[in-house]
Design a protein around this motif. Sequence first.
Motif, short mmCIF file in Angstrom:
data_model
loop_
_atom_site.label_atom_id
_atom_site.label_comp_id
_atom_site.label_asym_id
_atom_site.label_seq_id
_atom_site.Cartn_x
_atom_site.Cartn_y
_atom_site.Cartn_z
N ALA A 69 0.85 -1.20 0.00
CA ALA A 69 0.00 0.00 0.00
C ALA A 69 0.88 1.24 0.00
CB ALA A 69 -0.92 0.01 1.22
N ASN A 70 0.58 2.18 -0.86
CA ASN A 70 1.34 3.42 -0.94
C ASN A 70 0.93 4.38 0.17
OD1 ASN A 70 2.83 3.12 -3.55
ND2 ASN A 70 0.74 2.88 -4.33
N LEU A 71 1.92 5.01 0.80
CA LEU A 71 1.65 6.10 1.73
C LEU A 71 1.41 7.33 0.88
CD1 LEU A 71 3.14 3.99 3.56
CD2 LEU A 71 3.98 5.94 4.85
N ILE A 72 0.17 7.85 0.92
CA ILE A 72 -0.20 8.95 0.02
C ILE A 72 -0.52 10.25 0.74
CG2 ILE A 72 -0.96 7.47 -1.88
CD1 ILE A 72 -3.84 7.81 -0.87
N GLY A 73 -0.80 10.18 2.02
CA GLY A 73 -1.04 11.37 2.84
C GLY A 73 -0.16 11.22 4.06
N LEU A 74 0.87 12.00 4.14
CA LEU A 74 1.91 11.74 5.14
C LEU A 74 1.86 12.69 6.32
CD1 LEU A 74 4.89 11.30 2.65
CD2 LEU A 74 3.31 9.55 3.51
N ASP A 75 2.26 12.15 7.48
CA ASP A 75 2.52 12.96 8.66
C ASP A 75 1.37 13.86 9.09
OD1 ASP A 75 5.11 11.87 8.92
OD2 ASP A 75 5.90 13.30 7.46
N ILE A 76 0.16 13.27 9.17
CA ILE A 76 -1.00 14.00 9.67
C ILE A 76 -0.93 13.89 11.20
CG2 ILE A 76 -3.51 14.19 9.67
CD1 ILE A 76 -3.40 12.61 6.94
N ALA A 77 -0.53 14.96 11.84
CA ALA A 77 -0.27 14.95 13.29
C ALA A 77 -1.55 14.89 14.09
CB ALA A 77 0.52 16.19 13.68
N SER A 78 -1.51 14.11 15.17
CA SER A 78 -2.60 14.03 16.13
C SER A 78 -2.00 14.13 17.52
CB SER A 78 -3.35 12.70 15.99
OG SER A 78 -4.02 12.64 14.77
N SER A 79 -2.84 14.34 18.52
CA SER A 79 -2.34 14.52 19.88
C SER A 79 -1.68 13.24 20.41
CB SER A 79 -3.47 14.94 20.81
OG SER A 79 -4.48 13.94 20.86
N ASN A 80 -2.10 12.07 19.95
CA ASN A 80 -1.53 10.81 20.45
C ASN A 80 -0.91 9.97 19.33
OD1 ASN A 80 -4.07 10.16 19.36
ND2 ASN A 80 -4.33 8.42 20.74
N GLY A 81 -0.42 10.63 18.31
CA GLY A 81 0.27 9.89 17.25
C GLY A 81 0.27 10.62 15.93
N VAL A 82 0.45 9.83 14.89
CA VAL A 82 0.52 10.38 13.53
C VAL A 82 -0.23 9.44 12.59
CG1 VAL A 82 2.75 9.29 13.03
CG2 VAL A 82 2.08 11.33 11.77
N ILE A 83 -0.86 10.02 11.58
CA ILE A 83 -1.60 9.25 10.59
C ILE A 83 -0.89 9.38 9.25
CG2 ILE A 83 -3.79 9.07 9.32
CD1 ILE A 83 -5.10 10.42 11.83
N HIS A 84 -0.75 8.23 8.57
CA HIS A 84 -0.30 8.20 7.19
C HIS A 84 -1.42 7.56 6.38
CE1 HIS A 84 3.64 9.23 8.67
NE2 HIS A 84 3.75 8.09 9.32
N MET A 85 -2.02 8.32 5.46
CA MET A 85 -3.07 7.78 4.62
C MET A 85 -2.46 6.78 3.64
SD MET A 85 -5.67 9.64 1.92
CE MET A 85 -5.97 11.01 3.02
#
Length: 152
Positions: free
Chosen positions: A122-138
Amino acid sequence: MNTHAINNTQKRNLVDSVESLDSFTMLSKALDASGLTPVLSTSGPYTFFAPNDEAFRKLPLGTLEDWLKPENKDELISVLKYHVLPGRASAADVGTMSRPKMMQGQSAVVTKEGDKIRIDGANLIGLDIASSNGVIHMIDAVIQPIEPATKH
């Protein structure tokens, strides 16, 4: 994708961040059905490889609907935990990994070609979406563990 919404996710936990972004309506349903919302809302930090709605549409017809049934909750939990890496890892950090051990217990395979990073294909297409308890990579596909959840 709404850049303003992404910039505001750092004040929200992972679940609230996912729910605030239009690209994750199917993932939000899966999180609600799994019962993982409290864990991903309060503890951490975690790195969440979050499949967007298009990723869920690529699954065989009826797969998500089956996972959402109460009798398949263990399998849904296993699949969702396979998208979560304990600890906060930026895209640059992920690119240096080879076989990170996911919350589900199995290791995923990370590959990097140039500036493209993939996890289990799976390709990481949305990177480094910061959250208070971690990070999201779409990601653009739903990744699945080799071994399904076992029934207790």
